[in-house]
Design a protein around this motif. Structure first.
Motif, PDB file in Angstrom:
ATOM      1  N   VAL A 225      51.041  33.894  46.739  1.00 26.46           N
ATOM      2  CA  VAL A 225      49.793  33.142  46.837  1.00 26.46           C
ATOM      3  C   VAL A 225      49.516  32.424  45.517  1.00 26.46           C
ATOM      4  N   ASP A 226      49.241  31.140  45.590  1.00 28.25           N
ATOM      5  CA  ASP A 226      48.924  30.350  44.392  1.00 28.25           C
ATOM      6  C   ASP A 226      47.688  30.917  43.712  1.00 28.25           C
ATOM      7  N   GLY A 227      47.788  31.107  42.416  1.00 30.53           N
ATOM      8  CA  GLY A 227      46.664  31.612  41.638  1.00 30.53           C
ATOM      9  C   GLY A 227      46.734  33.091  41.342  1.00 30.53           C
ATOM     10  N   ILE A 228      47.606  33.813  42.028  1.00 28.23           N
ATOM     11  CA  ILE A 228      47.763  35.248  41.775  1.00 28.23           C
ATOM     12  C   ILE A 228      48.833  35.432  40.705  1.00 28.23           C
ATOM     13  N   LEU A 229      48.444  36.032  39.588  1.00 27.27           N
ATOM     14  CA  LEU A 229      49.364  36.234  38.469  1.00 27.27           C
ATOM     15  C   LEU A 229      50.010  37.626  38.496  1.00 27.27           C
ATOM     16  N   LEU A 247      42.895  46.253  46.878  1.00 28.50           N
ATOM     17  CA  LEU A 247      43.868  45.681  45.952  1.00 28.50           C
ATOM     18  C   LEU A 247      43.171  44.987  44.788  1.00 28.50           C
ATOM     19  N   HIS A 248      43.613  45.301  43.574  1.00 30.82           N
ATOM     20  CA  HIS A 248      43.154  44.601  42.384  1.00 30.82           C
ATOM     21  C   HIS A 248      44.185  43.520  42.048  1.00 30.82           C
ATOM     22  N   ALA A 249      43.738  42.258  42.074  1.00 30.16           N
ATOM     23  CA  ALA A 249      44.638  41.131  41.831  1.00 30.16           C
ATOM     24  C   ALA A 249      44.245  40.412  40.541  1.00 30.16           C
ATOM     25  N   ILE A 250      45.261  40.020  39.756  1.00 29.03           N
ATOM     26  CA  ILE A 250      45.033  39.369  38.463  1.00 29.03           C
ATOM     27  C   ILE A 250      45.099  37.852  38.637  1.00 29.03           C
ATOM     28  N   VAL A 251      44.072  37.157  38.104  1.00 26.15           N
ATOM     29  CA  VAL A 251      44.035  35.695  38.143  1.00 26.15           C
ATOM     30  C   VAL A 251      43.735  35.173  36.741  1.00 26.15           C
ATOM     31  N   GLU A 259      36.210  29.701  42.207  1.00 28.83           N
ATOM     32  CA  GLU A 259      37.664  29.588  42.332  1.00 28.83           C
ATOM     33  C   GLU A 259      38.301  30.966  42.540  1.00 28.83           C
ATOM     34  N   GLY A 260      37.798  31.966  41.833  1.00 27.83           N
ATOM     35  CA  GLY A 260      38.304  33.320  42.009  1.00 27.83           C
ATOM     36  C   GLY A 260      38.024  33.834  43.414  1.00 27.83           C
ATOM     37  N   HIS A 261      36.852  33.503  43.927  1.00 27.37           N
ATOM     38  CA  HIS A 261      36.485  33.890  45.287  1.00 27.37           C
ATOM     39  C   HIS A 261      37.434  33.253  46.301  1.00 27.37           C
ATOM     40  N   ASP A 262      37.741  31.976  46.100  1.00 25.92           N
ATOM     41  CA  ASP A 262      38.645  31.271  47.020  1.00 25.92           C
ATOM     42  C   ASP A 262      40.059  31.865  46.971  1.00 25.92           C
ATOM     43  N   VAL A 263      40.510  32.214  45.764  1.00 17.66           N
ATOM     44  CA  VAL A 263      41.842  32.813  45.624  1.00 17.66           C
ATOM     45  C   VAL A 263      41.902  34.149  46.374  1.00 17.66           C
ATOM     46  N   SER A 264      40.852  34.940  46.251  1.00 21.54           N
ATOM     47  CA  SER A 264      40.842  36.247  46.915  1.00 21.54           C
ATOM     48  C   SER A 264      40.892  36.092  48.426  1.00 21.54           C
ATOM     49  N   HIS A 265      40.211  35.080  48.960  1.00 19.84           N
ATOM     50  CA  HIS A 265      40.250  34.851  50.401  1.00 19.84           C
ATOM     51  C   HIS A 265      41.633  34.386  50.848  1.00 19.84           C
ATOM     52  N   ILE A 283      39.775  42.709  48.227  1.00 15.10           N
ATOM     53  CA  ILE A 283      40.411  42.185  47.016  1.00 15.10           C
ATOM     54  C   ILE A 283      39.426  42.242  45.860  1.00 15.10           C
ATOM     55  N   HIS A 284      39.826  42.881  44.772  1.00 15.41           N
ATOM     56  CA  HIS A 284      39.040  42.903  43.537  1.00 15.41           C
ATOM     57  C   HIS A 284      39.764  42.031  42.519  1.00 15.41           C
ATOM     58  N   ILE A 285      39.081  40.997  42.049  1.00 17.52           N
ATOM     59  CA  ILE A 285      39.699  40.045  41.124  1.00 17.52           C
ATOM     60  C   ILE A 285      39.581  40.525  39.686  1.00 17.52           C
ATOM     61  N   GLU A 286      40.708  40.514  38.965  1.00 14.64           N
ATOM     62  CA  GLU A 286      40.752  40.865  37.539  1.00 14.64           C
ATOM     63  C   GLU A 286      41.204  39.644  36.735  1.00 14.64           C
ATOM     64  N   PRO A 287      40.530  39.308  35.614  1.00 16.34           N
ATOM     65  CA  PRO A 287      41.002  38.200  34.762  1.00 16.34           C
ATOM     66  C   PRO A 287      42.256  38.604  34.000  1.00 16.34           C
ATOM     67  N   ASP A 288      43.125  37.651  33.698  1.00 16.51           N
ATOM     68  CA  ASP A 288      44.409  37.994  33.083  1.00 16.51           C
ATOM     69  C   ASP A 288      44.260  38.581  31.688  1.00 16.51           C
ATOM     70  N   GLU A 289      43.128  38.342  31.003  1.00 18.93           N
ATOM     71  CA  GLU A 289      42.953  38.956  29.686  1.00 18.93           C
ATOM     72  C   GLU A 289      42.178  40.264  29.792  1.00 18.93           C
ATOM     73  N   TYR A 290      42.020  40.783  31.047  1.00 14.87           N
ATOM     74  CA  TYR A 290      41.273  42.012  31.254  1.00 14.87           C
ATOM     75  C   TYR A 290      41.886  43.162  30.457  1.00 14.87           C
ATOM     76  N   ASP A 291      41.016  43.897  29.780  1.00 17.90           N
ATOM     77  CA  ASP A 291      41.473  44.992  28.921  1.00 17.90           C
ATOM     78  C   ASP A 291      41.137  46.323  29.593  1.00 17.90           C
ATOM     79  N   ASN A 292      42.180  47.077  29.978  1.00 18.42           N
ATOM     80  CA  ASN A 292      41.972  48.363  30.621  1.00 18.42           C
ATOM     81  C   ASN A 292      41.317  49.388  29.693  1.00 18.42           C
ATOM     82  N   GLY A 293      41.398  49.156  28.429  1.00 20.61           N
ATOM     83  CA  GLY A 293      40.806  50.105  27.504  1.00 20.61           C
ATOM     84  C   GLY A 293      39.328  49.929  27.389  1.00 20.61           C
TER      85      GLY A 293
END
Length: 293
Positions: A225-229, A247-251, A259-265, A283-293
């Motif tokens: 899917v376009d936009g899913i990293l 599912l947690h997806a990274i964008v 835009e994140g909402h559209d990607v999740s759909h 679908i739970h959207i996570e930003p690519d710089e998301y820090d798990n810590g």
């Protein structure tokens, strides 16, 4: 034909087959003086009722989600499986008790023609097992799997009866109870199969994780899917023949909320179109710089 309808048709097949075999076994057991065949008939009779329960459960599970059941009605399947297991355990207990009584009671050697009846039954029940287990895998139905193992346990008890009657006929006087011992041994197989049916149904009720292959497929399809990293957490639980996914997806973290909402759909729609039996997909959207810590 959808998976629910296919499962329902298979349940009808089991009911008709079990009813016919219960009659054949009962008549042959009484006329042929074989308690092992009568024990077989007892199990087939319980199989009729358990197959009817499976049918009712499949029809109930087919109901759409409503306000009281937002995730649908699929959990009825493992509950029905528990009842099917109870039927199996009950029939095994009755067979074991009656076998012990007959072992202690002198009786005639079974008629030799009962072996032909048993041979035909064994072939039919194994064929029935193969048909129903294949459908259970295709539809992911726990209750159909339980019904399939009913057929297999029936084949096993028939094999035991065949061996017992053969021993009684071959060795003659003093071995009249061989088929009773065979029925007693068959009850042990039934109890063992009961556990094999019960354990997966319990796992389904407890939402135990058993779906590594499905999780891997979900991750693989998500990357199309376009936009899913990438993907992070992925949880799967089963309800009837359907699967619910979190599912947690990274964008890209720089895109807008819209835009994140559209990607999740798009991701949700793609997964449901590519993977069979996916129902709810969260679908739970996570930003690519998301820090798990």
């Amino acid at each position: 034909m959808d998976t629910h309808q296919s499962a329902i048709r298979t349940a009808y097949f089991s009911i008709i087959g079990n009813a016919a075999l219960a009659l054949v076994k009962g008549v042959a057991g009484i006329l042929g003086n074989s308690y092992a065949l009568i024990a077989d008939a007892i199990e087939s009779t319980t199989d009729i009722f358990s197959s009817i329960l499976v049918l009712l459960g499949l029809k109930y599970a087919k109901r759409p989600a409503d306000d009281n059941h937002p995730y649908g009605h699929g959990k009825i399947e493992p509950l029905i499986t528990f009842i099917v297991v109870a039927f199996l355990v009950t029939s095994a207990t009755v067979i074991a008790y009656e076998s012990i009584v007959h072992i202690q009671t002198p009786h005639k050697v079974p008629s030799s023609w009962t072996l032909y009846v048993l041979g035909a039954i064994i072939l039919w029940k194994e064929a029935s097992y193969q048909i129903v287990i294949r459908k259970s895998r295709e539809t992911h139905s726990t209750s159909l799997k339980a019904d399939a193992w009913h057929h297999r346990s029936d084949a096993i008890t028939s094999i035991m009866a065949f061996l017992g009657i053969s021993v009684a006929l071959l060795f003659g006087e003093g071995y009249e109870t061989a088929d009773d011992w065979a029925a007693l041994l068959a009850s042990g197989f039934i109890l063992y199969n009961s556990y094999r049916i019960f354990r997966p149904a319990l796992s389904e009720i407890m939402d135990e994780h058993q779906y590594d292959d499905l999780v891997e497929l979900i991750r693989e399809k998500s990357m199309e899917v376009d936009g899913i990293l990438g993907t992070e957490k992925c949880f799967v639980r089963k309800s009837g023949i359907s699967y619910h996914v979190d599912l947690h997806a990274i964008v890209n973290g720089a895109i807008s909320v819209k835009e994140g909402h559209d990607v999740s759909h798009r991701l949700k729609d793609h997964l449901q179109s590519q993977i069979a039996n996916l129902d709810h997909v969260l679908i739970h959207i996570e930003p690519d710089e998301y820090d798990n810590g």
